[in-house]
Write a protein that holds these residues in place. Structure first.
Motif, mmCIF file in Angstrom:
data_model
loop_
_atom_site.group_PDB
_atom_site.id
_atom_site.type_symbol
_atom_site.label_atom_id
_atom_site.label_comp_id
_atom_site.label_asym_id
_atom_site.label_seq_id
_atom_site.Cartn_x
_atom_site.Cartn_y
_atom_site.Cartn_z
ATOM 1 N N THR A 12 0.798 -1.327 -0.032
ATOM 2 C CA THR A 12 0.074 0.039 0.044
ATOM 3 C C THR A 12 0.672 1.122 0.107
ATOM 4 O O THR A 12 1.878 1.385 0.710
ATOM 5 C CB THR A 12 -0.839 0.095 1.225
ATOM 6 O OG1 THR A 12 -1.678 -1.039 1.351
ATOM 7 C CG2 THR A 12 -1.916 1.476 1.225
ATOM 8 N N LEU A 13 0.720 2.218 -0.932
ATOM 9 C CA LEU A 13 1.495 3.469 -1.072
ATOM 10 C C LEU A 13 0.298 4.416 -1.013
ATOM 11 O O LEU A 13 -0.798 4.315 -1.325
ATOM 12 C CB LEU A 13 2.271 3.690 -2.280
ATOM 13 C CG LEU A 13 3.130 2.407 -2.371
ATOM 14 C CD1 LEU A 13 3.924 2.661 -3.942
ATOM 15 C CD2 LEU A 13 4.282 2.624 -1.536
ATOM 16 N N ARG A 36 16.393 1.167 -9.616
ATOM 17 C CA ARG A 36 15.294 1.819 -10.526
ATOM 18 C C ARG A 36 14.206 1.004 -10.955
ATOM 19 O O ARG A 36 13.073 0.948 -10.751
ATOM 20 C CB ARG A 36 15.955 2.407 -11.840
ATOM 21 C CG ARG A 36 14.916 3.595 -12.689
ATOM 22 C CD ARG A 36 15.379 3.752 -13.880
ATOM 23 N NE ARG A 36 14.560 4.897 -14.406
ATOM 24 C CZ ARG A 36 13.339 4.444 -15.284
ATOM 25 N NH1 ARG A 36 13.106 3.100 -15.146
ATOM 26 N NH2 ARG A 36 12.659 5.187 -15.836
ATOM 27 N N ASP A 37 14.647 0.004 -11.625
ATOM 28 C CA ASP A 37 13.649 -1.040 -12.070
ATOM 29 C C ASP A 37 12.705 -1.791 -10.877
ATOM 30 O O ASP A 37 11.466 -1.851 -11.164
ATOM 31 C CB ASP A 37 14.135 -2.023 -13.067
ATOM 32 C CG ASP A 37 14.692 -1.608 -14.137
ATOM 33 O OD1 ASP A 37 14.536 -0.262 -14.752
ATOM 34 O OD2 ASP A 37 15.452 -2.125 -15.017
ATOM 35 N N ALA A 38 13.356 -2.068 -10.049
ATOM 36 C CA ALA A 38 12.605 -2.787 -8.982
ATOM 37 C C ALA A 38 11.733 -1.776 -8.315
ATOM 38 O O ALA A 38 10.546 -2.193 -7.845
ATOM 39 C CB ALA A 38 13.789 -3.254 -7.717
ATOM 40 N N LEU A 39 12.172 -0.468 -7.962
ATOM 41 C CA LEU A 39 11.177 0.400 -7.574
ATOM 42 C C LEU A 39 10.016 0.520 -8.502
ATOM 43 O O LEU A 39 8.454 0.756 -8.099
ATOM 44 C CB LEU A 39 11.802 1.837 -7.172
ATOM 45 C CG LEU A 39 11.020 3.027 -6.499
ATOM 46 C CD1 LEU A 39 10.001 2.616 -5.509
ATOM 47 C CD2 LEU A 39 11.712 4.269 -6.439
ATOM 48 N N ALA A 40 10.242 0.683 -9.858
ATOM 49 C CA ALA A 40 9.067 1.123 -10.793
ATOM 50 C C ALA A 40 8.077 -0.332 -10.835
ATOM 51 O O ALA A 40 6.902 0.071 -10.831
ATOM 52 C CB ALA A 40 9.923 1.155 -12.253
ATOM 53 N N ALA A 41 8.879 -1.304 -10.705
ATOM 54 C CA ALA A 41 7.958 -2.411 -10.410
ATOM 55 C C ALA A 41 6.997 -2.299 -9.184
ATOM 56 O O ALA A 41 5.793 -2.881 -9.329
ATOM 57 C CB ALA A 41 8.708 -3.918 -10.461
ATOM 58 N N GLU A 42 7.431 -1.940 -8.295
ATOM 59 C CA GLU A 42 6.779 -1.975 -6.985
ATOM 60 C C GLU A 42 5.479 -0.946 -7.139
ATOM 61 O O GLU A 42 4.175 -1.095 -6.646
ATOM 62 C CB GLU A 42 7.579 -1.662 -5.664
ATOM 63 C CG GLU A 42 8.603 -2.886 -5.423
ATOM 64 C CD GLU A 42 7.735 -4.185 -4.746
ATOM 65 O OE1 GLU A 42 7.413 -3.992 -3.670
ATOM 66 O OE2 GLU A 42 7.524 -4.999 -5.708
ATOM 67 N N LEU A 43 5.920 0.009 -7.727
ATOM 68 C CA LEU A 43 4.789 0.948 -7.760
ATOM 69 C C LEU A 43 3.783 0.648 -8.834
ATOM 70 O O LEU A 43 2.602 0.919 -8.555
ATOM 71 C CB LEU A 43 5.559 2.449 -8.560
ATOM 72 C CG LEU A 43 6.381 3.184 -7.735
ATOM 73 C CD1 LEU A 43 6.903 4.495 -8.572
ATOM 74 C CD2 LEU A 43 5.705 3.628 -6.439
ATOM 75 N N LEU A 44 4.083 -0.101 -9.670
ATOM 76 C CA LEU A 44 2.905 -0.672 -10.484
ATOM 77 C C LEU A 44 1.877 -1.790 -9.658
ATOM 78 O O LEU A 44 0.811 -1.949 -10.458
ATOM 79 C CB LEU A 44 3.640 -1.363 -11.894
ATOM 80 C CG LEU A 44 4.148 -0.322 -12.822
ATOM 81 C CD1 LEU A 44 5.049 -1.297 -13.789
ATOM 82 C CD2 LEU A 44 3.240 0.517 -13.703
ATOM 83 N N ALA A 46 1.284 -1.658 -6.562
ATOM 84 C CA ALA A 46 0.825 -1.115 -5.278
ATOM 85 C C ALA A 46 -0.727 -0.777 -5.341
ATOM 86 O O ALA A 46 -1.256 -0.364 -6.421
ATOM 87 C CB ALA A 46 1.474 -0.069 -4.880
ATOM 88 N N ASP A 47 -1.269 -0.801 -4.063
ATOM 89 C CA ASP A 47 -2.627 -0.136 -3.909
ATOM 90 C C ASP A 47 -2.518 1.164 -3.698
ATOM 91 O O ASP A 47 -1.624 1.317 -2.429
ATOM 92 C CB ASP A 47 -3.419 -0.874 -2.857
ATOM 93 C CG ASP A 47 -3.894 -2.318 -3.238
ATOM 94 O OD1 ASP A 47 -3.989 -2.616 -4.459
ATOM 95 O OD2 ASP A 47 -3.945 -3.417 -2.361
ATOM 96 N N GLY A 105 5.901 -0.007 1.267
ATOM 97 C CA GLY A 105 4.534 -0.203 1.337
ATOM 98 C C GLY A 105 3.962 -1.739 2.012
ATOM 99 O O GLY A 105 2.675 -2.107 2.011
ATOM 100 N N LEU A 106 4.808 -2.164 2.745
ATOM 101 C CA LEU A 106 4.552 -3.543 3.493
ATOM 102 C C LEU A 106 4.003 -3.099 4.798
ATOM 103 O O LEU A 106 4.454 -1.779 5.451
ATOM 104 C CB LEU A 106 5.866 -4.355 3.885
ATOM 105 C CG LEU A 106 6.522 -5.061 2.440
ATOM 106 C CD1 LEU A 106 7.872 -5.820 2.888
ATOM 107 C CD2 LEU A 106 5.636 -5.901 1.723
ATOM 108 N N LYS A 107 3.421 -3.967 5.548
ATOM 109 C CA LYS A 107 2.869 -3.903 6.870
ATOM 110 C C LYS A 107 3.485 -4.454 7.923
ATOM 111 O O LYS A 107 4.227 -5.702 7.544
ATOM 112 C CB LYS A 107 1.226 -4.027 6.775
ATOM 113 C CG LYS A 107 0.651 -5.241 6.705
ATOM 114 C CD LYS A 107 -0.926 -5.217 6.759
ATOM 115 C CE LYS A 107 -1.315 -6.617 6.211
ATOM 116 N NZ LYS A 107 -0.878 -7.366 5.281
#
Length: 141
Positions: A12-13, A36-44, A46-47, A105-107
Motif C-alpha cells: 500500500t502506498l 530503478r527497475d525494482a522500484l518502478a515494478a513496486e509502484l505498478l 501497489a494499492d 508499502g509493507l505492513k
C-alpha cells in the motif's frame, strides 16, 4: 518452493508518495541505475490510497521501521528516505537500495523475498513500524 519463485505480499502506498516516487524515477537514467527497475515494478503493483487513509502499520516514505533480514536473522531499524535524504551515518536507507524498495508499502508482519545486493535472495520481514508520518498527522512530509 523453487528457487525462481518469490513472495510478494500486497503493498500500500499513499498518493503523495507515489507521485513523488514517480517524479524521482522520471529523473533517473533508464539504464545503469541500480534500484530503478525494482522500484518502478513496486509502484505498478501497489494499492494507492490517500495519505489520510493509509493504515498505521504500513511502511510509507520517511517511516522508521524495525525489520529482520533472513537467513541471517539480523534485525535493523532504519528510516526509509528519498536518495537526497540519505545520511552518512547509520539510520537511513534509500528507497532505491534493494532493502529500501523491499520495505516500501509493507505492513507489520509481512515478509517479502528480494534480490540481495551480492546476488541471491534475502527474506525481509517487517517487525514494527516504529514511526509513520501519516500516523503522526504529518500528511505533507
Amino acid at each position: 518452493m523453487n528457487k525462481t519463485s518469490t513472495i510478494k505480499p500486497t503493498i500500500t502506498l499513499t498518493e503523495l508518495d507515489t507521485d513523488r516516487l514517480e517524479a524521482l524515477l522520471s529523473t533517473l537514467p533508464a539504464r545503469g541505475m541500480p534500484g530503478r527497475d525494482a522500484l518502478a515494478a513496486e509502484l505498478l503493483r501497489a494499492d494507492i490510497v490517500p495519505s489520510r487513509e493509509v493504515p498505521p502499520d504500513v511502511v510509507t516514505m520517511n517511516s522508521t521501521v524495525r525489520f529482520s533480514i533472513e537467513p541471517a536473522n539480523e534485525t535493523q531499524s532504519l528510516t526509509l528516505v528519498y536518495p537526497k535524504d540519505v545520511t552518512d551515518g547509520a539510520g537511513t536507507v534509500s528507497v532505491l537500495a534493494p532493502v529500501g524498495s523491499a520495505l516500501l508499502g509493507l505492513k507489520e508482519g509481512d515478509r517479502i523475498e528480494w534480490p540481495g545486493p551480492a546476488g541471491g535472495t534475502l527474506g525481509v520481514r517487517i517487525d514494527k513500524v516504529v514511526y509513520q508520518p501519516e500516523r503522526a498527522g504529518d500528511y505533507a512530509r
